[in-house]
Design an enzyme around this catalytic site. Structure first.
Site, PDB file in Angstrom:
ATOM      1  N   SER A  45       0.924  -1.251  -0.092  1.00  0.00           N
ATOM      2  CA  SER A  45       0.080   0.162  -0.018  1.00  0.00           C
ATOM      3  C   SER A  45       0.931   1.242   0.041  1.00  0.00           C
ATOM      4  O   SER A  45       1.708   1.349  -0.838  1.00  0.00           O
ATOM      5  CB  SER A  45      -1.000  -0.108   1.226  1.00  0.00           C
ATOM      6  N   ASP A  82      -9.166  -2.655  -6.748  1.00  0.00           N
ATOM      7  CA  ASP A  82      -9.031  -3.680  -5.544  1.00  0.00           C
ATOM      8  C   ASP A  82      -9.896  -2.912  -4.365  1.00  0.00           C
ATOM      9  O   ASP A  82      -9.472  -3.421  -3.093  1.00  0.00           O
ATOM     10  CB  ASP A  82      -7.401  -3.474  -5.074  1.00  0.00           C
ATOM     11  N   HIS A 113      -7.632  -4.617  -1.458  1.00  0.00           N
ATOM     12  CA  HIS A 113      -6.394  -4.135  -1.030  1.00  0.00           C
ATOM     13  C   HIS A 113      -5.599  -4.542   0.236  1.00  0.00           C
ATOM     14  O   HIS A 113      -4.363  -4.494  -0.051  1.00  0.00           O
ATOM     15  CB  HIS A 113      -6.715  -2.362  -0.782  1.00  0.00           C
TER      16      HIS A 113
END
Ligand code: NAG
Ligand code: NAG
Ligand code: NAG
Length: 442
Positions: free
Chosen positions: A210, A375, A410
């Site tokens: 991320s 995502d 995610h």
């Protein structure tokens, strides 16, 4: 039967061809893995996402608390500021926390800083226990499971396994930009990589998830090419949030983003705090990727990626326009390949915000959302644009790989068993590529 036998005979030979760590991984019984593979492993540095690093503060004489009790720690040395946010309520420290945590943009230096008298630092640099999630609702987003899987392989804290926590309120600079927070961080990261590498006489793998993906990418791009060639084995980015931008950041900016960081406070306070961070204006949709498509739709006017400055003004963030222009636009326009072996892992096939409808221009109500692919946080088009950019450079294209995992969101990319297995396979693959154990084993 006759046809199968030769294959069966070959099996032990085939297994011998695998590097020891992978072999151990594939044939491991349920017991804890032995350390046998350590000598073969390339050191690895992990970077988790937004909010996963702790922050410590100290208050100097220059600090002017808004209410006396916020000055209680003045002159008393370093204390945990961002470490256990659930504890803030019990300590009656939410208001003080917000004041000591917030950032200010300083046009004179074109950089962000703390309130005068508040000094901050990131503890536990290098330790494999540096990251942990502050949100009790999803406590594993900060790479706990990945770390455990790596330890099963034989990776060891402070020997082959490290973490590089960073001050996630700030945004890493592209080459040519100044960021006091990251110039210090890059120095520490560089020293960490060099020490780990020389200890094992091996290049270092970086795995980042991320927002950590953006940090890792900018770290590598800010290092001289000769240094990268000498020290970086592989850059593995999982669901990186990049300067191509994604709509989730627009949502976060409007709402105050209880999804980005967890603080037990009112929506309005959290919004004020979040908007003070440089990170809040990072990752707004870039014109190059989102073009003229209306992203925020109201009765009077639509905003596309070209209108982000007007949009900031429309939601009351006039003060963010200058740093957006001076710090974020140059990032959006910077597309250098890192020129190291690289893999991107992304989840796809999840409903991801694409357009936000605030018909009456009331940004305090929840918008109607039009969804697209992605995502759940990062839009598919942003992932694709980044991949295309990387492949435009032929020397990067040869050492660039992408993996799409269908229906994994995610954060689930670093919590779900199947996805972690994929990550571990990639790390082993990165270990295998240059390892000469193959030839010696045979
Ligand atoms: C954080 O603080 C809460 C409330 O005081 C407590 O229940 C919890 O155990 C703490 N968590 C950690 C990880 O220290
Ligand atoms: C990490 O390892 C180094 C030697 O490689 C040692 O000097 C240092 O004290 C260790 N740090 C911790 C926290 O164990
Ligand atoms: C805004 O975008 C929507 C969707 O594309 C479109 O229907 C509408 O006409 C646009 N409104 C304005 C004011 O341009």
């Amino acid at each position: 039967m006759a046809a199968i036998t030769p294959l069966l005979r070959l099996l032990p030979v085939l297994l011998l061809l695998l590097p020891p760590a992978l072999l151990k991984y594939l044939t491991a019984s349920n017991g804890p893995a032995k350390d046998a593979g350590i000598g073969e492993l390339h050191p690895i540095v992990l970077l988790a996402g937004l909010g996963c690093s702790d922050l410590e503060a100290q208050l100097t004489e220059a600090y002017r608390p808004s209410v006396p009790r916020c000055g209680a720690m003045k002159g008393k040395g370093w204390f945990s500021l961002w470490q256990n946010t659930s504890d803030l309520l019990a300590q009656d420290y939410v208001q003080c926390f917000e004041e000591q945590m917030r950032l200010f943009y300083d046009p004179a230096i074109n950089d962000y800083r703390n309130l005068p008298g508040v000094e901050t630092r990131v503890p536990k640099f290098g330790s494999a226990r540096a990251f942990h999630d502050k949100n009790p609702l999803h406590p594993k987003r900060c790479l706990d499971n990945v770390r455990e899987a790596l330890e099963e392989l034989g990776y060891r804290d402070n020997d082959t396994l490290f973490e590089a926590p960073y001050d996630w309120r700030h945004v890493p600079p592209v080459p040519g930009q100044i960021s006091r927070s990251y110039s210090q961080f890059f120095q520490r990261f560089k020293a960490l990589v060099e020490t780990a590498s020389s200890k094992h006489e091996k290049k270092v793998i970086i795995f980042a998830h991320s927002y950590g993906g953006m940090i890792a990418l900018e770290f590598v791009r800010n290092m001289p090419l000769a240094w990268r060639n000498r020290y970086i084995k592989h850059l593995l980015l999982s669901a990186p949030t990049l300067s191509e931008g994604f709509m989730r950041m627009v949502q976060g900016l409007i709402s105050g983003s209880e999804h980005m960081i967890y603080v037990p406070t009112s929506e309005a306070s959290l919004r004020t705090l979040w908007r003070s961070f440089e990170t809040s204006i990072m990752g707004l949709p870039s014109p190059k990727v989102f073009g003229h498509e209306p992203l925020v739709i109201t009765k009077q006017r639509n905003y596309s990626a070209y209108d982000m400055e007007d949009f900031l003004a429309a939601i009351g963030l006039e003060d963010s326009i200058e740093p957006f222009r001076r710090r974020m636009i140059p990032k959006m326009n910077y597309f250098e390949a890192p020129m190291v072996p690289m893999t991107c892992i992304n989840g796809v096939g999840i409903r991801t915000p694409r357009q936000l409808l605030f018909w009456e221009s009331d940004y305090n109500v929840s918008p109607e959302i039009v969804y697209g692919d992605g995502d759940g946080g990062v839009n598919l088009r942003s992932m694709t644009a980044f991949e295309e950019e990387m492949c435009r450079e032929p020397r990067q294209k040869r050492q660039f790989k992408t993996i799409k995992i269908y229906k994994v969101g995610h954060s689930d990319l670093v919590t779900e068993e199947g996805a972690i297995k994929r990550v571990v396979e990639e790390i082993l693959e990165a270990n295998r590529i240059s390892s000469n154990t193959l030839r010696t084993t045979f």
